[in-house]
Design a protein around this motif. Structure first.
Motif, PDB file in Angstrom:
ATOM      1  N   LYS A 115       0.848  -1.204   0.000  1.00  0.00           N
ATOM      2  CA  LYS A 115       0.000   0.000   0.000  1.00  0.00           C
ATOM      3  C   LYS A 115       0.880   1.250   0.000  1.00  0.00           C
ATOM      4  N   VAL A 169      -7.196   0.732   9.389  1.00  0.00           N
ATOM      5  CA  VAL A 169      -6.543  -0.139  10.367  1.00  0.00           C
ATOM      6  C   VAL A 169      -6.429  -1.511   9.708  1.00  0.00           C
ATOM      7  N   LEU A 181      -6.322  -5.253   8.979  1.00  0.00           N
ATOM      8  CA  LEU A 181      -6.925  -6.416   9.633  1.00  0.00           C
ATOM      9  C   LEU A 181      -6.185  -7.678   9.188  1.00  0.00           C
ATOM     10  N   ASP A 210     -11.501   2.462   4.156  1.00  0.00           N
ATOM     11  CA  ASP A 210     -11.833   1.045   3.949  1.00  0.00           C
ATOM     12  C   ASP A 210     -13.334   0.822   3.770  1.00  0.00           C
ATOM     13  N   ARG A 269      -2.004 -20.510   0.880  1.00  0.00           N
ATOM     14  CA  ARG A 269      -0.626 -20.968   0.624  1.00  0.00           C
ATOM     15  C   ARG A 269      -0.599 -22.479   0.744  1.00  0.00           C
ATOM     16  N   GLY A 294      -2.434 -12.059  -8.901  1.00  0.00           N
ATOM     17  CA  GLY A 294      -2.498 -11.187 -10.074  1.00  0.00           C
ATOM     18  C   GLY A 294      -3.904 -10.872 -10.544  1.00  0.00           C
TER      19      GLY A 294
HETATM   20  N1  LIG Z   1      -7.994  -2.883   6.660  1.00  0.00           N
HETATM   21  C1  LIG Z   1      -7.995  -3.881   5.755  1.00  0.00           C
HETATM   22  N2  LIG Z   1      -7.473  -5.077   6.074  1.00  0.00           N
HETATM   23  C2  LIG Z   1      -7.482  -6.073   5.145  1.00  0.00           C
HETATM   24  C3  LIG Z   1      -7.997  -5.844   3.846  1.00  0.00           C
HETATM   25  C4  LIG Z   1      -8.557  -4.590   3.557  1.00  0.00           C
HETATM   26  O1  LIG Z   1      -9.083  -4.330   2.441  1.00  0.00           O
HETATM   27  N3  LIG Z   1      -8.517  -3.628   4.524  1.00  0.00           N
HETATM   28  N4  LIG Z   1      -7.886  -6.842   2.874  1.00  0.00           N
HETATM   29  C5  LIG Z   1      -7.032  -7.986   3.103  1.00  0.00           C
HETATM   30  C6  LIG Z   1      -5.583  -7.789   2.816  1.00  0.00           C
HETATM   31  N5  LIG Z   1      -5.237  -6.889   1.708  1.00  0.00           N
HETATM   32  C7  LIG Z   1      -5.321  -5.558   1.885  1.00  0.00           C
HETATM   33  O2  LIG Z   1      -5.286  -5.038   2.956  1.00  0.00           O
HETATM   34  C8  LIG Z   1      -4.650  -7.399   0.506  1.00  0.00           C
HETATM   35  C9  LIG Z   1      -4.496  -8.738   0.280  1.00  0.00           C
HETATM   36  C10 LIG Z   1      -3.829  -9.204  -0.872  1.00  0.00           C
HETATM   37  C11 LIG Z   1      -3.345  -8.319  -1.813  1.00  0.00           C
HETATM   38  C12 LIG Z   1      -2.573  -8.772  -3.016  1.00  0.00           C
HETATM   39  O3  LIG Z   1      -2.146  -7.957  -3.784  1.00  0.00           O
HETATM   40  N6  LIG Z   1      -2.353 -10.063  -3.172  1.00  0.00           N
HETATM   41  C13 LIG Z   1      -1.499 -10.562  -4.245  1.00  0.00           C
HETATM   42  C14 LIG Z   1      -0.615 -11.669  -3.711  1.00  0.00           C
HETATM   43  C15 LIG Z   1       0.274 -11.205  -2.608  1.00  0.00           C
HETATM   44  C16 LIG Z   1       1.131 -12.326  -2.052  1.00  0.00           C
HETATM   45  O4  LIG Z   1       1.941 -12.878  -2.787  1.00  0.00           O
HETATM   46  O5  LIG Z   1       0.977 -12.630  -0.860  1.00  0.00           O
HETATM   47  C17 LIG Z   1      -2.324 -11.085  -5.412  1.00  0.00           C
HETATM   48  O6  LIG Z   1      -3.457 -11.560  -5.182  1.00  0.00           O
HETATM   49  O7  LIG Z   1      -1.819 -11.024  -6.521  1.00  0.00           O
HETATM   50  C18 LIG Z   1      -3.527  -6.978  -1.595  1.00  0.00           C
HETATM   51  C19 LIG Z   1      -4.169  -6.533  -0.457  1.00  0.00           C
HETATM   52  C20 LIG Z   1      -7.130  -8.407   4.573  1.00  0.00           C
HETATM   53  N7  LIG Z   1      -6.969  -7.293   5.446  1.00  0.00           N
END
Ligand SMILES: Nc1nc2c(c(=O)[nH]1)N[C@@H](CN(C=O)c1ccc(C(=O)N[C@@H](CCC(=O)O)C(=O)O)cc1)CN2
Length: 283
Positions: free
Chosen positions: A52, A95, A97, A119, A232, A259
Motif C-alpha cells: 500500500k 486499520v 486487519l 476502507d 498458501r 495477479g
Molecule cells: N484494513 C484492511 N485489512 C485487510 C484488507 C482490507 O481491504 N482492509 N484486505 C485484506 C488484505 N489486503 C489488503 O489489505 C490485501 C491482500 C492481498 C493483496 C494482493 O495484492 N495479493 C497478491 C498476492 C500477494 C502475495 O503474494 O501474498 C495477489 O493476489 O496477486 C492486496 C491486499 C485483509 N486485510
C-alpha cells in the motif's frame, strides 16, 4: 476463448490515471494523505501494508504507517485513531486487519471518522452502500467492480452467486452488485447444495479461504468467475479458492491468483484515497 481478468495490468492503468489526478490536486495545494495503522507482526499484513505504501508513493499520495506492537491495548489504538481523525492533512485512515485478539475490531472501526474511513467498513458507510447512496466502499469489492468494468463485463441482469459472507468481501460486494442491478445470492458454510447453486451463477465470486473449493463441475459454462481466495500450499505457493486449471476453460472470464483481485484491492484503496482528497479540495 476465456478472458484472463488481469488485475496487475488493470491496476497499473488505473494508477496512471490517479497519478494525473494527484498532480492536479497538488497544483491546487492539496496533497492526498493516507494513514495506515498496523498492529502486531502478522507477516502477510506487513506485506500488504508495504505494498500500500509503495503504491501510494508511486502516485504521489503521502502515506504514513503507524506501527503498534502486538501487545497494544484497545485504548492505545483508539488514541491513535482519534489523533488521525483530528489531523486535517489525513484524508483516509485504515486499520489493517486482522487485529490481535485483545482488540475489539468493531469498536476500532466505529471510532474512525466515517468521512475518513477509506476502507468503507464503518457502519455509516455500510449503511450508505445498502441504501444505494454509496460514498466509500470496501476496497476488495470496489476493486472487483473496477476490474469487471475494465473488461466491459456488465452485471445488470446477471445472477451473481457470492460464496463467502465476510464484512470485507461478501457482504459489501452483494450491496454493490445489487446497486448495479445484478440478482444476488450469498452462500456460506451452512448453505446446502452449494454445487447446485454455483451452477446457476452467471457471475461466481468465491471468497472462502478454502483452496480449490470450486471445481469444474460447480461452474456454469460461460460464467464469469472471480477468485478472492489467497491460500498458501505446503510449498508456500499462493492458490485461490478455485481450481483454476480445470475451471478456466469453461468460463467466459476468470481472475488468476495471484495477479487478479489482490492488486485491484490496493488500486481501489488508492482510488478512494484520491477521491477523499478531491472532496477536501472541493470544500
Ligand atoms: N484494513 C484492511 N485489512 C485487510 C484488507 C482490507 O481491504 N482492509 N484486505 C485484506 C488484505 N489486503 C489488503 O489489505 C490485501 C491482500 C492481498 C493483496 C494482493 O495484492 N495479493 C497478491 C498476492 C500477494 C502475495 O503474494 O501474498 C495477489 O493476489 O496477486 C492486496 C491486499 C485483509 N486485510
Amino acid at each position: 476463448m476465456t478472458i484472463r481478468l488481469d488485475g496487475n495490468q488493470t491496476a497499473n492503468a488505473l494508477m496512471n490515471t490517479l497519478q494525473g489526478q494527484v498532480a492536479a490536486l497538488k497544483t491546487a495545494g492539496v496533497v492526498p494523505g493516507l494513514a495506515v495503522i498496523l498492529v502486531g507482526d502478522d507477516p502477510a499484513s506487513a506485506i500488504y501494508v508495504r505494498n500500500k505504501r509503495r503504491r501510494a508513493a508511486a502516485i504521489g499520495v503521502a502515506s504514513t504507517v503507524y506501527t503498534l506492537p502486538a501487545t497494544a491495548t484497545q485504548a492505545e489504538l483508539l488514541a491513535q485513531v482519534a489523533a488521525l481523525n483530528a489531523d486535517p492533512s489525513v484524508d483516509g485512515i485504515l486499520v489493517q486487519l486482522p487485529l490481535p485478539p485483545q482488540i475489539d475490531a468493531a469498536a476500532v472501526i466505529v471510532a474512525i471518522a466515517p468521512d475518513k474511513d477509506v476502507d468503507g467498513f464503518h457502519p455509516v458507510n455500510v449503511g450508505r452502500l445498502w441504501t444505494n447512496t454509496p460514498g466509500i466502499v470496501a476496497s476488495t469489492p470496489y476493486g472487483i467492480m473496477a476490474l469487471l468494468h475494465a473488461y466491459g463485463i456488465h452485471v445488470a441482469g446477471l445472477h451473481a452467486v457470492i460464496v463467502g459472507r465476510s464484512n470485507i468481501v461478501g457482504r459489501p460486494l452483494a450491496g454493490l452488485l445489487l446497486n448495479h442491478d445484478a440478482t444476488v445470492t450469498i452462500a456460506h458454510r451452512q448453505t446446502a447444495g452449494l454445487a447446485a447453486l454455483t451452477r446457476t451463477a452467471d457471475l461466481l465470486v468465491v471468497a472462502t479461504g478454502q483452496a480449490n473449493l470450486i471445481t469444474a463441475d460447480m461452474v456454469k459454462p460461460g460464467a464469469v468467475v472471480v477468485d478472492v481466495g489467497m491460500n498458501r500450499d505446503a510449498a508456500g505457493k499462493l492458490t485461490g479458492d478455485v481450481d483454476y486449471a480445470a475451471v478456466a476453460p469453461k468460463t467466459r472470464a476468470i481472475t488468476p491468483v495471484p495477479g487478479g483481485v489482490g492488486p485491484m484491492t490496493i488500486a481501489a484503496l488508492m482510488m478512494q484515497t484520491v477521491a477523499l482528497a478531491e472532496r477536501r479540495a472541493n470544500g
